[in-house]
Scaffold this motif. Sequence first.
Motif, PDB file in Angstrom:
ATOM      1  N   ARG B  92       1.031  -1.188   0.115  1.00 55.56           N
ATOM      2  CA  ARG B  92      -0.096  -0.072  -0.273  1.00 55.56           C
ATOM      3  C   ARG B  92       0.920   1.027  -0.319  1.00 55.56           C
ATOM      4  N   ARG B  93       0.633   2.802  -0.160  1.00 57.59           N
ATOM      5  CA  ARG B  93       0.958   3.692  -0.533  1.00 57.59           C
ATOM      6  C   ARG B  93       0.934   4.001   0.767  1.00 57.59           C
ATOM      7  N   ILE B  94       1.678   4.991   0.892  1.00 58.43           N
ATOM      8  CA  ILE B  94       1.511   5.407   2.557  1.00 58.43           C
ATOM      9  C   ILE B  94       0.406   5.845   2.801  1.00 58.43           C
ATOM     10  N   LEU B  95      -0.368   6.966   1.944  1.00 58.44           N
ATOM     11  CA  LEU B  95      -1.779   7.180   2.167  1.00 58.44           C
ATOM     12  C   LEU B  95      -2.611   6.839   2.681  1.00 58.44           C
ATOM     13  N   SER B  96      -2.100   5.570   1.717  1.00 53.35           N
ATOM     14  CA  SER B  96      -3.348   4.014   2.165  1.00 53.35           C
ATOM     15  C   SER B  96      -2.881   3.235   3.404  1.00 53.35           C
ATOM     16  N   ASN B  97      -1.926   3.258   3.514  1.00 50.10           N
ATOM     17  CA  ASN B  97      -1.263   2.615   4.961  1.00 50.10           C
ATOM     18  C   ASN B  97      -1.806   3.270   6.064  1.00 50.10           C
ATOM     19  N   VAL B  98      -1.832   5.166   5.841  1.00 50.10           N
ATOM     20  CA  VAL B  98      -2.298   5.911   7.027  1.00 50.10           C
ATOM     21  C   VAL B  98      -3.696   5.567   7.303  1.00 50.10           C
ATOM     22  N   MET B  99      -4.255   5.313   6.185  1.00 50.22           N
ATOM     23  CA  MET B  99      -6.037   4.780   6.115  1.00 50.22           C
ATOM     24  C   MET B  99      -6.435   3.758   6.832  1.00 50.22           C
ATOM     25  N   LEU B 100      -5.671   2.875   6.845  1.00 45.81           N
ATOM     26  CA  LEU B 100      -6.199   1.779   7.113  1.00 45.81           C
ATOM     27  C   LEU B 100      -6.648   1.229   8.169  1.00 45.81           C
ATOM     28  N   PRO B 101      -6.702   1.867   9.656  1.00 44.14           N
ATOM     29  CA  PRO B 101      -7.893   1.709  10.458  1.00 44.14           C
ATOM     30  C   PRO B 101      -8.781   2.208  10.293  1.00 44.14           C
ATOM     31  N   LEU B 102      -9.541   3.421   8.842  1.00 42.94           N
ATOM     32  CA  LEU B 102     -10.537   3.600   8.506  1.00 42.94           C
ATOM     33  C   LEU B 102     -11.166   2.627   8.599  1.00 42.94           C
ATOM     34  N   GLU B 103     -10.247   1.607   7.727  1.00 44.74           N
ATOM     35  CA  GLU B 103     -11.234   0.819   6.753  1.00 44.74           C
ATOM     36  C   GLU B 103     -11.841  -0.499   7.881  1.00 44.74           C
ATOM     37  N   VAL B 104     -11.338  -0.603   9.143  1.00 47.21           N
ATOM     38  CA  VAL B 104     -11.736  -1.681   9.771  1.00 47.21           C
ATOM     39  C   VAL B 104     -12.093  -0.894  11.148  1.00 47.21           C
ATOM     40  N   THR B 105     -12.209  -0.329  11.459  1.00 45.95           N
ATOM     41  CA  THR B 105     -12.809   0.525  12.798  1.00 45.95           C
ATOM     42  C   THR B 105     -14.134   0.777  12.750  1.00 45.95           C
ATOM     43  N   PRO B 106     -14.814   0.657  14.021  1.00 51.39           N
ATOM     44  CA  PRO B 106     -16.626   0.680  13.489  1.00 51.39           C
ATOM     45  C   PRO B 106     -17.025   1.837  13.355  1.00 51.39           C
ATOM     46  N   GLN B 107     -16.600   2.144  14.585  1.00 51.05           N
ATOM     47  CA  GLN B 107     -16.737   3.954  14.638  1.00 51.05           C
ATOM     48  C   GLN B 107     -16.740   5.054  12.763  1.00 51.05           C
ATOM     49  N   HIS B 108     -15.700   4.300  11.198  1.00 51.28           N
ATOM     50  CA  HIS B 108     -15.905   5.062  10.515  1.00 51.28           C
ATOM     51  C   HIS B 108     -15.759   3.869   9.316  1.00 51.28           C
ATOM     52  N   ARG B 109     -16.110   2.999   9.599  1.00 45.29           N
ATOM     53  CA  ARG B 109     -15.641   1.620   7.785  1.00 45.29           C
ATOM     54  C   ARG B 109     -17.181   2.038   6.902  1.00 45.29           C
ATOM     55  N   ASP B 110     -17.982   2.691   7.493  1.00 47.71           N
ATOM     56  CA  ASP B 110     -19.030   2.494   6.964  1.00 47.71           C
ATOM     57  C   ASP B 110     -19.109   3.734   6.251  1.00 47.71           C
ATOM     58  N   LYS B 111     -19.181   4.798   7.207  1.00 44.70           N
ATOM     59  CA  LYS B 111     -18.418   6.512   6.899  1.00 44.70           C
ATOM     60  C   LYS B 111     -17.522   6.408   5.340  1.00 44.70           C
ATOM     61  N   LEU B 112     -16.474   5.790   5.860  1.00 45.90           N
ATOM     62  CA  LEU B 112     -15.220   5.969   4.754  1.00 45.90           C
ATOM     63  C   LEU B 112     -15.563   6.132   3.342  1.00 45.90           C
ATOM     64  N   GLY B 113     -16.483   4.772   2.501  1.00 45.80           N
ATOM     65  CA  GLY B 113     -16.929   5.237   1.580  1.00 45.80           C
ATOM     66  C   GLY B 113     -17.648   7.029   1.206  1.00 45.80           C
ATOM     67  N   ARG B 114     -18.252   7.184   1.834  1.00 41.30           N
ATOM     68  CA  ARG B 114     -18.867   8.629   1.325  1.00 41.30           C
ATOM     69  C   ARG B 114     -18.041   9.540   1.551  1.00 41.30           C
ATOM     70  N   ASP B 115     -17.133  10.080   2.290  1.00 44.04           N
ATOM     71  CA  ASP B 115     -16.398  11.002   2.295  1.00 44.04           C
ATOM     72  C   ASP B 115     -14.733  10.841   2.742  1.00 44.04           C
ATOM     73  N   ARG B 116     -14.874  10.269   0.943  1.00 45.78           N
ATOM     74  CA  ARG B 116     -13.159   9.899   1.283  1.00 45.78           C
ATOM     75  C   ARG B 116     -12.543  11.263   1.216  1.00 45.78           C
ATOM     76  N   ALA B 117     -12.922  12.203   0.674  1.00 47.11           N
ATOM     77  CA  ALA B 117     -11.969  13.002   0.613  1.00 47.11           C
ATOM     78  C   ALA B 117     -11.552  13.369   1.624  1.00 47.11           C
ATOM     79  N   LEU B 118     -12.405  14.119   2.792  1.00 51.55           N
ATOM     80  CA  LEU B 118     -12.513  14.159   4.690  1.00 51.55           C
ATOM     81  C   LEU B 118     -11.653  13.531   4.809  1.00 51.55           C
ATOM     82  N   TYR B 119     -12.101  12.279   4.975  1.00 48.51           N
ATOM     83  CA  TYR B 119     -10.601  11.294   5.520  1.00 48.51           C
ATOM     84  C   TYR B 119      -9.426  11.816   4.682  1.00 48.51           C
ATOM     85  N   GLU B 120      -9.133  11.429   3.614  1.00 50.75           N
ATOM     86  CA  GLU B 120      -8.113  11.203   2.819  1.00 50.75           C
ATOM     87  C   GLU B 120      -7.290  13.066   2.893  1.00 50.75           C
ATOM     88  N   ALA B 121      -8.081  14.350   3.286  1.00 49.20           N
ATOM     89  CA  ALA B 121      -7.674  15.379   3.950  1.00 49.20           C
ATOM     90  C   ALA B 121      -7.430  15.073   5.279  1.00 49.20           C
TER      91      ALA B 121
END
Lengths: 283, 267
Positions: B92-121
């Motif tokens: 994985r590239r650095i950005l996607s390594n940093v974002m790995l927790p968002l893909e698994v943690t229950p608080q964020h995993r469902d919102k990641l698809g919708r708010d990807r730009a926000l999370y990437e920022a």
Amino acid sequence: MSQSASKMSPRAQARYNAMAAAARRQRRLQAMLPWLVIFGMFAIWEIGCIVFNVPVFILPAPHDIYAAAVRWWYPLLQDSLVTLYSTMMGFGLAIVAGLLLGIAIGSSTLVYKGLYPLLIAFNSIPKVAVVPVLIIWFGIGVWPAVITAFLISFFPIVVNVATGIATVEPELKDVLRALGARPRDIILKVGLPRAMPYFFASLKIAVTVAFVGAIIAESVAPNAGIGRLMMVASSRFDVPLVFAGLLTTGMMGIVLYWIAEVIERRTTGWATRSTDQNLAAGG
Amino acid sequence: MTRPFVEIDQVAMRYGGVDGTLALEGCSMNINQGEFVAVVGPSGCGKSTLMRLVTGLWPATEGNVVVAGQEVDGPLTIAGMAFQAPTLLPWRRILSNVMLPLEVTPQHRDKLGRDRALYEARARELLRLVGLEGFDNKYPYQLSGGMQQRTSLCRALIHDPALLMLDEPFSALDVFTREDLWAVLQNVWMAKKPTVVLVTHDLREAVYLADRVLVMSARPGRIIAERVNPLPRPRTLETTYTAEFQDLVHDLRGYIAAARSGEEVAA
């Protein structure tokens, strides 16, 4: 190179250029080497047969084999396609079953402990011995070849996928588990991608042994395929045709191996980076 | 006073059944919300075990662990962790390594698809904070060890964890890189104020970073001393040459020496 020229002394620049040129030559040689070796082998073979006057039914010279291949090109092509078909069917089944079982074994100690001894025992059975049983079950036809190819190529895939998944770093698992990750998440996000280099390494082995499986079955139960062609040819003492079959099989093996390798490089380049990075940018 | 964020009460941890190794015994500590606590101790004293107990990765053999008012009976979902090895995913590239927790943690995993730009920022902002601006498209192997460890730190922080557990995160780095990262970590902590538990064997690191330093005994580990660190923030490398800093380190060194020789110390 050009921007550094101003800072480098002429001697250093010359040395750098020489090293870059040497690296380029090295790479060109590496690309050509397999062809040189194959060509050289046929040349020695041809010369040896002529010089020592080897009878055609012992060892045909390459030009005899070529002549046989041209003469019998249609059955050769047809039987190759049959063998290729059985091999790919068995190989495809082996990929599916191998991935699934590999994931199960790699991610669960229970499945590993339970199944591994059985798998080992099964893998030690020579597959030739299984073919008669398969013929009793499925009759003479394409299935014994498909299933033999499957049986022989499935084990390396299982072992490699399982190894890739089972060796995920415990710290990484902790990082993910402390985030509330489910076991499935860990397998999907880490285990499987991590197992991919192992998986592709096993595919390169599996695809070549799958041919062995298919041809064994075709030779024991001659119905169709390269195996049957070679059996028929050898019973007629048409040794050049036997060799034509062998060479065709070898070529198909190389092509499939090469396809597996291209896919491997495309998808898991991260695992093999830096092996030939030195001076690569300079060329 | 409000209830501590982390309460560890008389916890024991034994590995491998009844006559296995006793890693912790009678270990108690409280950590307040937003506090930066360092745990130091001789090697093999059960510091890492403590981390796994607090995050609920392993159950304690005896005693209670309470986090945010709730008894810990399974893995937490609010913790960020970083270890000695960066354990980045090489594919994985650095950005996607940093974002790995968002893909698994229950608080964020469902919102990641919708708010990807926000999370990437957000991920880019974190990378900027640790000095990795412009590296988000690189692969881990293209980065130095120190940069990989910064990435690992970002990964531990991306989901704004209420609890940050750091297990000797800088001990594999050279001294200069390590001192850089102390400043980075202090900046991040001052900006976001998570509760941090830093396990380390570097006393200067503990004193530089922590509000409070806890000293553990040799195995079976428990807390034998506690020092509140009054040094003002932000601390800099200059701080490490002041007399107060040196005294504190010296004191702690005394406790460690005592812990190693197995003596009792009045806390």
